[in-house]
Design an enzyme around this catalytic site. Structure first.
Site: not given
Length: 278
Positions: A42, A119
């Protein structure tokens, strides 16, 4: 008899040494740095599957999430940070440390599942975040983006889970070249990083998210292959992340394994030792 006594003392000393070592390691991990192994794609190409890094827990101070989680499914071990320090949870505050900055790569606890995520911090408290046709808008202004060629990788199973990459030029068979468009995105505070594009998806066009007080908005750099704040928690996403759920900032990759295990040293990537995370 003396020999038995010496043997017994040696066993006791060994046990004490192990216990002390575990206590020291626990304190070190709680207060300073936490190891983190990248399990998914990701955050490509900033972080690759198999990157091993230490998370700086001093950067943002301490909360219940700073306590370590020990999860070893193979041996039935599942000790969560909330099990150890949950009594401090709920006030959404932190002790010591500085403020997170837009563009930081952050490890945090998922607000619902409690699992660790990594993230990029995009939205600060009070910000209005939106994505239109794949372009990020912050407080109504589009961020700067510049085309930067492609990110190419071989189609093959990656990491312990054997995940296969998603491709803009897909479907691609094993051994083929998986291609994604790459851009350099520059946030309002001047932080630049690469982002990847795979396809037009539902999260390429969103409503306006207003980040609540003491919460943050996160996105993955591999924009079309990331479960992040663009999807609310009720729909299986991350949603807004409370301040107390932050664990620390990822600053540098220590080493990286392209194989199924970080112990397979012959698969380590030679260009990623002590690589700074941007």
């Amino acid at each position: 008899m003396a020999e038995k006594t010496q043997t017994g003392n040696a066993i006791v000393e060994t046990i004490k040494t192990i216990v002390y070592a575990l206590l020291i390691a626990g304190v070190f991990r709680t207060l300073f740095f936490q190891p983190f192994w990248i399990p998914s794609g990701s955050m490509k190409e900033t972080l690759l599957i198999g990157d091993f890094l230490f998370v700086n827990k001093m950067a943002y101070g301490y909360s219940y999430a700073s306590c370590p989680s020990v999860i070893i499914p193979r041996f039935g071990v599942d000790i969560d940070a909330e099990d150890l320090c949950g009594f401090t949870k709920g006030n959404n505050t932190r002790l010591f440390g500085g403020e997170p900055e837009r563009g930081d790569v952050v490890v945090f606890r998922h607000p619902v599942t409690g699992r660790d995520f990594i993230k990029r911090l995009i939205g600060l408290p009070g910000d209005k975040i939106q994505v239109r046709e794949g372009l990020l808008y912050i407080n109504g202004e589009p961020v700067q983006v510049a085309d930067d060629g492609t990110f190419d990788e071989i189609m093959a199973p990656q990491g312990p889970q054997g995940l296969r990459p998603r491709c803009e030029n897909g479907p691609v068979g094993d051994g083929g070249t998986c291609i994604k468009s790459r851009q350099v995105e520059t946030l309002p505070n001047g932080v630049s990083h690469t982002i990847l594009n795979i396809a037009n998806t539902s999260v390429d066009n969103t409503g306006i998210y207003t980040v609540p007080a003491d919460h943050f908005f996160f996105m993955g750099d591999n924009r079309d292959n990331s479960t992040d704040s663009r999807v609310p928690q009720t729909a299986g996403g991350v949603g807004f992340v409370p301040r107390e759920n932050l664990i620390g900032r990822a600053d540098r990759i220590m080493f990286s394994s392209a194989g199924r295990s970080m112990l397979f040293f012959w698969t380590w990537r030679g260009d990623r030792f002590f690589k700074a995370i941007e």
